[in-house]
Design an enzyme around this catalytic site. Structure first.
Site, PDB file in Angstrom:
ATOM      1  N   TYR A 187     -18.168 -14.858 -27.292  1.00  0.00           N
ATOM      2  CA  TYR A 187     -18.775 -14.172 -26.512  1.00  0.00           C
ATOM      3  C   TYR A 187     -19.985 -14.853 -25.791  1.00  0.00           C
ATOM      4  O   TYR A 187     -20.685 -14.819 -24.604  1.00  0.00           O
ATOM      5  CB  TYR A 187     -18.438 -12.458 -27.091  1.00  0.00           C
ATOM      6  CG  TYR A 187     -18.826 -11.387 -25.898  1.00  0.00           C
ATOM      7  CD1 TYR A 187     -18.113 -11.316 -24.592  1.00  0.00           C
ATOM      8  CD2 TYR A 187     -20.166 -10.739 -25.356  1.00  0.00           C
ATOM      9  CE1 TYR A 187     -18.510 -10.307 -24.018  1.00  0.00           C
ATOM     10  CE2 TYR A 187     -21.053  -9.940 -24.010  1.00  0.00           C
ATOM     11  CZ  TYR A 187     -19.620  -9.424 -23.576  1.00  0.00           C
ATOM     12  OH  TYR A 187     -19.449  -8.604 -22.753  1.00  0.00           O
ATOM     13  N   LYS A 191     -21.089 -15.276 -21.760  1.00  0.00           N
ATOM     14  CA  LYS A 191     -21.913 -14.929 -20.954  1.00  0.00           C
ATOM     15  C   LYS A 191     -23.006 -15.327 -20.900  1.00  0.00           C
ATOM     16  O   LYS A 191     -24.048 -15.148 -19.368  1.00  0.00           O
ATOM     17  CB  LYS A 191     -22.484 -13.363 -22.078  1.00  0.00           C
ATOM     18  CG  LYS A 191     -20.791 -12.999 -21.861  1.00  0.00           C
ATOM     19  CD  LYS A 191     -20.511 -12.675 -20.830  1.00  0.00           C
ATOM     20  CE  LYS A 191     -19.435 -11.476 -20.117  1.00  0.00           C
ATOM     21  NZ  LYS A 191     -18.965 -11.081 -19.438  1.00  0.00           N
TER      22      LYS A 191
HETATM   23  N1  LIG Z   1     -19.238  -2.613 -22.059  1.00  0.00           N
HETATM   24  C1  LIG Z   1     -20.300  -3.095 -22.611  1.00  0.00           C
HETATM   25  O1  LIG Z   1     -20.927  -2.869 -23.310  1.00  0.00           O
HETATM   26  C2  LIG Z   1     -20.815  -5.003 -22.097  1.00  0.00           C
HETATM   27  C3  LIG Z   1     -21.896  -4.938 -21.633  1.00  0.00           C
HETATM   28  C4  LIG Z   1     -22.750  -5.339 -21.478  1.00  0.00           C
HETATM   29  C5  LIG Z   1     -21.493  -6.433 -20.522  1.00  0.00           C
HETATM   30  N2  LIG Z   1     -19.752  -6.157 -20.037  1.00  0.00           N
HETATM   31  C6  LIG Z   1     -19.342  -7.373 -19.493  1.00  0.00           C
HETATM   32  O2  LIG Z   1     -18.729  -5.993 -18.892  1.00  0.00           O
HETATM   33  C7  LIG Z   1     -17.455  -6.218 -17.879  1.00  0.00           C
HETATM   34  C8  LIG Z   1     -16.492  -5.222 -17.941  1.00  0.00           C
HETATM   35  O3  LIG Z   1     -15.958  -4.907 -19.351  1.00  0.00           O
HETATM   36  P1  LIG Z   1     -15.881  -3.275 -20.004  1.00  0.00           P
HETATM   37  O4  LIG Z   1     -17.105  -3.000 -20.566  1.00  0.00           O
HETATM   38  O5  LIG Z   1     -15.437  -2.429 -18.689  1.00  0.00           O
HETATM   39  O6  LIG Z   1     -14.388  -3.747 -20.470  1.00  0.00           O
HETATM   40  P2  LIG Z   1     -13.467  -3.236 -20.454  1.00  0.00           P
HETATM   41  O7  LIG Z   1     -13.437  -1.651 -19.989  1.00  0.00           O
HETATM   42  O8  LIG Z   1     -11.985  -3.230 -20.991  1.00  0.00           O
HETATM   43  O9  LIG Z   1     -12.644  -3.604 -18.733  1.00  0.00           O
HETATM   44  C9  LIG Z   1     -12.154  -5.068 -18.763  1.00  0.00           C
HETATM   45  C10 LIG Z   1     -11.891  -5.358 -17.615  1.00  0.00           C
HETATM   46  O10 LIG Z   1     -11.603  -6.882 -17.691  1.00  0.00           O
HETATM   47  C11 LIG Z   1     -10.459  -7.272 -17.270  1.00  0.00           C
HETATM   48  N3  LIG Z   1      -9.257  -8.148 -18.356  1.00  0.00           N
HETATM   49  C12 LIG Z   1      -9.509  -8.605 -19.214  1.00  0.00           C
HETATM   50  N4  LIG Z   1      -8.620 -10.274 -19.849  1.00  0.00           N
HETATM   51  C13 LIG Z   1      -8.204 -10.293 -18.543  1.00  0.00           C
HETATM   52  C14 LIG Z   1      -7.464 -11.232 -18.393  1.00  0.00           C
HETATM   53  N5  LIG Z   1      -7.466 -11.931 -19.095  1.00  0.00           N
HETATM   54  N6  LIG Z   1      -7.479 -11.273 -16.806  1.00  0.00           N
HETATM   55  C15 LIG Z   1      -7.750 -10.077 -16.202  1.00  0.00           C
HETATM   56  N7  LIG Z   1      -8.116  -9.303 -16.351  1.00  0.00           N
HETATM   57  C16 LIG Z   1      -8.696  -9.091 -17.528  1.00  0.00           C
HETATM   58  C17 LIG Z   1      -9.139  -5.687 -17.793  1.00  0.00           C
HETATM   59  O11 LIG Z   1      -8.125  -5.578 -17.297  1.00  0.00           O
HETATM   60  P3  LIG Z   1      -6.786  -4.865 -17.997  1.00  0.00           P
HETATM   61  O12 LIG Z   1      -7.179  -3.061 -18.381  1.00  0.00           O
HETATM   62  O13 LIG Z   1      -6.363  -4.629 -16.253  1.00  0.00           O
HETATM   63  O14 LIG Z   1      -5.882  -5.703 -18.889  1.00  0.00           O
HETATM   64  C18 LIG Z   1     -10.661  -4.878 -17.520  1.00  0.00           C
HETATM   65  O15 LIG Z   1     -10.124  -4.103 -16.195  1.00  0.00           O
HETATM   66  C19 LIG Z   1     -16.935  -7.744 -18.738  1.00  0.00           C
HETATM   67  O16 LIG Z   1     -16.992  -8.932 -18.503  1.00  0.00           O
HETATM   68  C20 LIG Z   1     -18.232  -7.162 -20.242  1.00  0.00           C
HETATM   69  O17 LIG Z   1     -17.283  -8.469 -21.030  1.00  0.00           O
HETATM   70  C21 LIG Z   1     -19.819  -4.747 -20.796  1.00  0.00           C
END
Ligand SMILES: NC(=O)c1ccc[n+]([C@@H]2O[C@H](COP(=O)([O-])OP(=O)(O)OC[C@H]3O[C@@H](n4cnc5c(N)ncnc54)[C@H](OP(=O)(O)O)[C@@H]3O)[C@@H](O)[C@H]2O)c1
Length: 280
Positions: A187, A191
């Protein structure tokens, strides 16, 4: 007769820049926040941070397409809410890790919304394991979604933006891409790669009216962090000066600003939204 400093400065501006500076107001207007008339694509818009971003961009006036993978019923809820806001919307289900599926998605999106002005590369996954135990599957799986996915999606839309002379690409990176993360070699590498890709694209498209920026969230309250073991989460909270996780809306606020006409001179930037965590 020597020119005054003002006239010297004015004379040195190229004609196009002069025309632009004369036609723009001297200060920020409420309307500068508006995305009215713009169309956005948000990958992973079905839940979590992507959902908040899609709804926020729509609330600011944009029509918004979203992509999903396993969460299509959640995506339907998001597109429904966007339509309730009076904007147009669509969702498309695909695996972003597969370039051919990304190309099909792009064709379907461009059929409905021929001019995508804003791309938010948000879809992402984690497959955490200590380096010693990390398999090639876990390594390639995370790189394919979190880094190659950004490459595949961006290349379908960015030249359209450049041809029209206006565009925004906003990539969701992570504090882990800046600082590393225990058990997150895959990851963190993906990133960090997103940040390097962001800066390179910013350079290549700066003269074409397209800005390219990254946002590096700290820990945000979503499905992704729900998987973090309680002890690790306690340590995260202790290391976060504001003492809590971010809400998805707080990341969406940063995306909204970078998408707006107000951010026209910001490119190649990584905006930390981490509650002060990197100061520690
Ligand atoms: N949460 C945190 O603390 C955090 C911190 C820093 C950065 N981020 C980044 O923020 C972004 C969103 O994260 P989140 O926390 O909102 O995660 P999340 O709730 O798990 O949502 C992830 C999203 O990505 C989509 N996705 C996953 N695998 C995919 C694939 N193979 N093809 C197409 N779509 C896919 C999912 O679609 P489905 O649900 O439809 O499968 C979902 O809409 C990510 O890039 C993550 O790395 C998150």
């Amino acid at each position: 007769m020597p020119s005054s400093p003002t006239s010297m400065h004015t004379n040195s501006l190229p004609t196009a820049a002069l025309a632009e500076s004369q036609s723009e107001p001297e200060f920020v207007l409420m309307s500068d926040w508006s995305l009215q008339g713009r169309t956005a694509l948000v990958t992973g818009g079905s839940r979590g941070i992507g959902r908040a971003i899609a709804l926020s961009l729509a609330s600011l006036g944009a029509d918004v397409a979203i992509t999903c993978y396993t969460g299509c019923k959640f995506a339907a809820d998001v597109t429904g809410q966007i339509k309730d806001l009076g904007r147009r919307s669509m969702s498309y289900s695909h695996d972003i890790a597969k370039p051919e599926e990304v190309e099909k998605m792009a064709r379907a999106v461009l059929d409905t919304f021929p001019d995508i002005d804003i791309v938010v590369n948000n879809a992402g996954i984690t497959r955490d394991r200590s380096f010693k135990k990390m398999t090639y599957d876990m390594w390639h799986g995370v790189l394919a979604v979190n880094l190659t996915g950004v490459f595949s999606v961006t290349r379908c839309f960015i030249d359209g933006m450049a041809d029209r002379g206006w565009g925004r690409v906003i990539n969701i990176s992570s504090i882990i891409g800046e600082a590393g993360g225990f058990g997150q070699a895959n990851y963190a590498a993906a990133k960090a790669g997103v940040i390097a890709l962001t800066k390179t694209l910013a350079l290549e498209y700066a003269r074409k009216g397209v800005t390219v920026n990254a946002i590096a969230p700290g820990f945000v309250s979503t499905r992704m962090t729900a998987e973090v073991p309680e002890r690790a989460m306690q340590s995260v909270l202790e290391r976060t000066p504001v003492g809590r996780l971010a809400e998805p809306r707080e990341i969406a606020a940063a995306v909204s600003f970078l998408s707006s006409p107000l951010a026209s001179y910001i490119t190649g930037h990584v905006l930390d939204v981490n509650g002060g965590m990197l100061m520690r």
